[in-house]
Scaffold this active site. Sequence first.
Site, PDB file in Angstrom:
ATOM      1  NE  ARG A 173      -2.503   6.493  -3.666  1.00  0.00           N
ATOM      2  CZ  ARG A 173      -3.382   7.506  -2.697  1.00  0.00           C
ATOM      3  NH1 ARG A 173      -3.476   9.530  -2.992  1.00  0.00           N
ATOM      4  NH2 ARG A 173      -3.804   7.540  -1.814  1.00  0.00           N
ATOM      5  CG  LEU A 193      -1.655  -1.192   1.252  1.00  0.00           C
ATOM      6  CD1 LEU A 193      -2.843  -0.913   2.823  1.00  0.00           C
ATOM      7  CD2 LEU A 193      -3.342  -0.782   0.766  1.00  0.00           C
ATOM      8  CG  ASP A 194       0.072   4.826  -2.378  1.00  0.00           C
ATOM      9  OD1 ASP A 194      -0.251   5.673  -0.898  1.00  0.00           O
ATOM     10  OD2 ASP A 194      -0.848   4.796  -3.523  1.00  0.00           O
ATOM     11  NE  ARG A 195       6.150   9.020   4.935  1.00  0.00           N
ATOM     12  CZ  ARG A 195       6.563   9.598   4.419  1.00  0.00           C
ATOM     13  NH1 ARG A 195       7.324  10.083   3.383  1.00  0.00           N
ATOM     14  NH2 ARG A 195       7.334   9.804   5.503  1.00  0.00           N
TER      15      ARG A 195
END
Length: 249
Positions: free
Chosen positions: A196, A108-110
């Site tokens: 995204r 999961l991105d930051r």
Amino acid sequence: MAERIQKLLSQWGIASRRHAEEMILAGRVSVNGKVANLGDKADPQQDFLSVDGKQIKADNRPRDIYLLVNKPRDVLSTCDDPRGRKTVLDLLPQDLQRGKGLHPVGRLDRNSTGALLLTNDGELTLRLTHPRYHLPKTYDVWLEGNPSDEDLEKWRSGMMLDGKKTLPATLEVISENKDQIHLLVTLTEGRNRQIRRLAEELGLTVLKLHRRTIGPLQLHTRGKVLGSGQFRFLSPAEIRLLKKQVNLR
């Protein structure tokens, strides 16, 4: 089964994969009495693997561990960070942080939050991250702006990303107003920052992204809520269901 040496050392809880690579480059790791090179493979059932002259035996491998973490924002989905930023392993007690070979399955991105699986089961990790297995994952997505019905249908049907069309997705509108929309999105593939990037293709901005589920795994289950930054061990039933979805006994 032969695997890359740095992966074995990570699974055995000897070192993170990055540190294991450094150990190999420093000449500290041997296979069958010969100094190992980066990229070499070994089978712990047949080969003699040593670190600093000490043999690592197959039965020294830690037991399989399966954890579900509710990742907060600003925490990295990695085992260690050279810049010293907080990682998902920092959310665990000290006895689980080191020596168990735990690692996140996927990322999961930051800036994203929610469900993240941690395990030291290398075969399960390999299958869960292989494109052949389309494990569904569900996300709450808050977008700035109001996509048209045509835009949502494009997303559902699949869009071009890196020269390849994405698999069909399920999109459900939870709520909307003139400024933003809340979607429930289910994907069966996991390309880098997929949600995204698709939103950007449609001229939309992701305000917030939260993963609810990974296959049969849910943050809220059995009447309990897994809070941000908390973790729990998977139940035997959850482990069986997860393995069944990727044809693993």
